[in-house]
Design a protein around this motif. Sequence first.
Motif, short mmCIF file in Angstrom:
data_model
loop_
_atom_site.label_atom_id
_atom_site.label_comp_id
_atom_site.label_asym_id
_atom_site.label_seq_id
_atom_site.Cartn_x
_atom_site.Cartn_y
_atom_site.Cartn_z
N THR A 234 0.90 -1.38 0.11
CA THR A 234 0.04 -0.06 -0.11
C THR A 234 0.79 1.21 0.11
O THR A 234 2.03 0.93 0.36
CB THR A 234 -0.89 -0.09 1.47
N ALA A 235 0.26 2.36 -0.32
CA ALA A 235 0.91 3.73 -0.45
C ALA A 235 1.30 4.22 1.04
O ALA A 235 0.80 3.70 2.25
CB ALA A 235 -0.05 4.58 -1.05
N LEU A 236 2.06 4.95 1.19
CA LEU A 236 2.70 5.73 2.42
C LEU A 236 1.63 6.27 3.05
O LEU A 236 1.76 6.48 4.43
CB LEU A 236 4.03 6.46 2.05
N SER A 237 0.45 6.78 2.39
CA SER A 237 -0.58 7.33 2.94
C SER A 237 -1.77 6.46 3.81
O SER A 237 -2.31 6.88 4.52
CB SER A 237 -1.49 8.15 2.16
N GLU A 238 -1.48 5.05 3.28
CA GLU A 238 -2.20 4.03 3.96
C GLU A 238 -1.89 3.96 5.74
O GLU A 238 -0.73 4.05 6.21
CB GLU A 238 -2.08 2.85 3.45
N GLY A 239 -2.90 3.89 6.31
CA GLY A 239 -2.90 3.82 7.86
C GLY A 239 -2.84 2.30 8.45
O GLY A 239 -2.55 1.56 7.55
N ASN A 240 -3.76 1.98 9.45
CA ASN A 240 -3.79 0.62 9.93
C ASN A 240 -5.01 0.00 9.48
O ASN A 240 -5.73 -0.22 10.30
CB ASN A 240 -3.62 0.73 11.55
N GLY A 241 -5.10 -0.22 8.20
CA GLY A 241 -6.17 -0.78 7.42
C GLY A 241 -6.01 -1.66 6.37
O GLY A 241 -4.70 -1.92 6.03
N LEU A 242 -6.90 -2.35 5.71
CA LEU A 242 -6.71 -3.02 4.66
C LEU A 242 -7.20 -2.89 3.52
O LEU A 242 -8.56 -2.19 3.75
CB LEU A 242 -7.36 -4.54 5.00
N ASN A 243 -6.98 -2.96 2.21
CA ASN A 243 -7.66 -2.50 1.00
C ASN A 243 -8.21 -3.59 0.51
O ASN A 243 -8.43 -4.83 1.19
CB ASN A 243 -6.60 -2.19 0.07
N CYS A 244 -9.10 -3.54 -0.43
CA CYS A 244 -10.15 -4.40 -0.93
C CYS A 244 -9.30 -5.63 -1.64
O CYS A 244 -9.67 -6.72 -1.69
CB CYS A 244 -10.94 -3.90 -1.88
N ARG A 245 -8.19 -5.41 -2.02
CA ARG A 245 -7.38 -6.47 -2.50
C ARG A 245 -7.08 -7.46 -1.62
O ARG A 245 -7.06 -8.75 -1.88
CB ARG A 245 -5.99 -5.98 -3.31
N ALA A 246 -7.09 -7.29 -0.28
CA ALA A 246 -6.86 -8.10 0.89
C ALA A 246 -7.78 -9.27 0.73
O ALA A 246 -7.68 -10.25 1.02
CB ALA A 246 -6.65 -7.58 2.16
N PHE A 247 -9.01 -8.95 0.39
CA PHE A 247 -10.02 -9.81 0.44
C PHE A 247 -10.28 -10.38 -0.82
O PHE A 247 -10.47 -11.72 -1.20
CB PHE A 247 -11.22 -9.09 0.84
N GLU A 248 -9.99 -9.78 -2.00
CA GLU A 248 -10.18 -10.02 -3.38
C GLU A 248 -9.06 -11.32 -3.65
O GLU A 248 -9.45 -12.29 -4.44
CB GLU A 248 -10.00 -8.94 -4.36
#
Length: 326
Positions: A234-248
């Motif tokens: 993920t990008a440097l701006s991402e915090g402590n979360g998951l993107n949709c790709r994590a589930f796809e």
Amino acid sequence: MKIIIPNFPEHDNFAENVTMTLLAMGHEPLAPAAGTVRSPKTPVEAVVRDVHRRLFPNHWSAQDKWLVKAARETRADMVLCLTHAPCDEVLAEVRAAGVRHLAAWWGDTPANMVRMGLLSDHWDRIYLKDIDAVAKFRTLGLPAELLHEAMNPHWHVRNFEQVGKNLVVAGSYYGFRQFLVERLAKAGVPLGLYGPPPPRWAGGAIGTMHSGSYITKQEKSRVFGEALACLNSTALSEGNGLNCRAFEIVGACGLQLIEARAAVELCFDPGHEVLVYHSIAEILEHLARARAEPAWAMRVREAGYRRAIAEHCYEHRLQRIITHAA
């Protein structure tokens, strides 16, 4: 329930996944027709939009105008904004039109909110995917809750027969991902790069390696499944979360290599359903083991797939939202 979704459903985007799932659940989603509301399609359109926002901060977008009109005409039970933050004036008009429940589900990093974003007292529920952002919203007394993104079992499916040798990387090629990919290429990792065209300032190696394909739906599932593994950075701006790709990726029964962060352990069992990494060296170790022990790699894939089907479909997320609105 009759639910207004002020986002145009496009091919495999957030709005399409949400609206089709609501229909399957027996609800009535109301979304803009084609051409009524759309996102910028080119970098030039995005720049023009951003400049217009700065010059005319109180101007209602076509999306906001559609939302208010729909609220006045449809007698809907609920508004669910997907990564869209109408201003207070728009939300007040929607409430005055008789909509009982206002909810927002922000599927992007909260750092990408502009102006006040979702910082408003008009929301009944604010769903964010970032653990730390939820805590910050709650310090202000706002009704924020953690809600992860999801996969759609209609097209994020097991769709492969053989496993290849490449490491798939899908998404936009911002600086951090470019640097990571180039490191892996120098280490001799066979790569399959997918997503929108790399930016003009991207290094030559990225443009040379990029497949030129933007993958969606069943094709995305096939690519994820046929890969030796799929890298989720993920990008440097991402915090402590998951993107949709994590589930796809797990929905496609792919072998996921995902950045180590606390949010992963809320959704998966690291080492058994997904593989986490802290360094380039760990990525290379995971790939070496997947090549040497295909049966082990398949067990990880299948465990992640079972977890996705059991807990991480759009229906699971939307049922929670609807329960809160009932």
